[in-house]
Scaffold this active site. Sequence first.
Site, short mmCIF file in Angstrom:
data_model
loop_
_atom_site.label_atom_id
_atom_site.label_comp_id
_atom_site.label_asym_id
_atom_site.label_seq_id
_atom_site.Cartn_x
_atom_site.Cartn_y
_atom_site.Cartn_z
N ALA A 111 0.86 -1.19 0.00
CA ALA A 111 0.00 0.00 0.00
C ALA A 111 0.89 1.23 0.00
O ALA A 111 2.00 1.21 0.55
CB ALA A 111 -0.92 0.01 1.22
N ALA A 112 0.42 2.29 -0.64
CA ALA A 112 1.15 3.56 -0.65
C ALA A 112 0.20 4.66 -0.22
O ALA A 112 -0.93 4.73 -0.69
CB ALA A 112 1.70 3.84 -2.05
N ASP A 268 -8.37 7.92 12.05
CA ASP A 268 -8.43 7.77 10.59
C ASP A 268 -8.89 6.36 10.22
O ASP A 268 -8.17 5.61 9.57
CB ASP A 268 -7.05 8.05 10.00
CG ASP A 268 -7.08 8.27 8.50
OD1 ASP A 268 -8.18 8.49 7.95
OD2 ASP A 268 -6.01 8.19 7.87
#
Length: 558
Positions: A111-112, A268
Amino acid sequence: MSRGVEIVWSLGLYWSNLTYDCLVGRDKEVVPDRARQLRNLLCNLGPSFIKAGQVLANRPDIVREDYMNELCILQDDVPSFPNQVAFNIIEEELGRPLEAVFSKISSQTIAAASLGQVYRATLRETGEDVAIKVQRPGIEPIIYRDLFLFRTLASFLNGISIQKLGCNAELIVDEFGEKLLEELDYTLEARNMEDFLENFKDDPTVKIPRVYKRLSGSRVLVMEWIDGIRCTDPQAIKGAGIDVGGFLTVGVSAALRQLLEFGLFHGDPHPGNIFAMRDGRIAYVDFGNVAELSQQNKQILIDAVVHAVNEDYAEMANDFTRLGFLAKGTDVSPIIPALEAIWQNSSGKGLADFNFRSVTGQFNKLVYNYRIRIPERFSLVIRSLLTQEGICFTLKPDFKFLEVAYPYVAKRLLTDPNPALRERLIQVLFKDNVFQWKRLENLITLAKENVARMSSNPALRVKDMQNLKSLQVPKKLDLTDTIKDGARLFFTDEGIRRQLLLALTEDSKLHIQELVDVYRLVESDIDMPSLATEVVRDFPNVVRDLALSWSDSVLSDR
């Protein structure tokens, strides 16, 4: 200066194209293209703007759904930087070659994100699979530069924002910047993970990955690999044999515990940061954006729930001041009718139709009309609730959030030994000095429902019980301490004693049937011999408190 010109020019060009489309009536035709252009624009402008896009992706109250869906891609699909650069950073932080620590590492990023990217690796020493989070190179000066530009722009808009919205634009940028800079420090994120792990150590329904601090630093974080299912894929979750309703119950309960019990919550919780484990547990990752609530703020939030239950809108308005939404000394009288309209309109639809999105939409009008400023920590609370509610509706469109939340709050009010919560329980049970028998029955019924749900949740039927043997999950509503405290209050508090006696003799009749109904509700959950033993053991303390109360009243009379 060139960076500022680039930002203004790029955003101005995008805005002018969007305005032109609206003027010529093409806005609906080109929405997908414009939304995609906005996402690409934010990616090109850098990590600060990507982060701003991620925030907007979780704000359905201010962003259209089509744009929000496109911005959601920024949450875990951001252009990555070269592997070799990432591997060099890891080696610099470790002080050793990669192959000395890891027997293998993924050739592609898992993931980025805006501030870093993640690889999967295997520890050479133990064979454990881990996730390696690597910070983007040279990101800190870029963030500082962009925050300076944001704040410069905010200084020009400050007068307008204060006059029209009642909020300080510079302060909003400062709060955004403070959270952004905290996310840059991976050592702080490691401590956050340890705190979450400690909070949920006895909860078999929640999985928090452990962190390998000896392999981590300010730019690299090594943590346990989470082999879970993306929480927005209902078919995969069902395919793993997980009951979707049970999983959502676990998620809502975990969120409420973070907010009202621990005062430390995930700021988040977008779909890229929450997973369903194959044993039914909910797993959280990415603890860079974590917010804290003080004990006082937790109690005020519970006060607000109590005032909502009692329909005490004047006190709800005062809660806004106590939480920092309004400046001290603000006249809250104009807000009271608006709060009453919002709550009655939302709760009047029933549990089936209640949702935070509609409440937030109405609340935003209140914010603009009465110059209410939402503090950063509470904007994170709102964002967190909206995001998790959205996940619930994605997995199960007919999911009733409050049908899980109310039983949890009822259980907390009835069983939590915190004196402040005992006081709130009394406030709930008395309305206009009249004891609410039906409300007590409802609280007990809801609390028992919470215990029953959590004891039969799929998370407790795990195949691998090795790490869960020592965990005892309550299967009954334990009211022992509540009854003891109630008995103590009856003997030591003259006001409570008078109110309870009046409750039993209200309307010139004995309310024996109500008392019997309440007893029948809790009969199966109370071990009478043990309770009697506890009461006898506590009797000397009750006598002491009674004597102290009597002596105080005698001295005050003199």
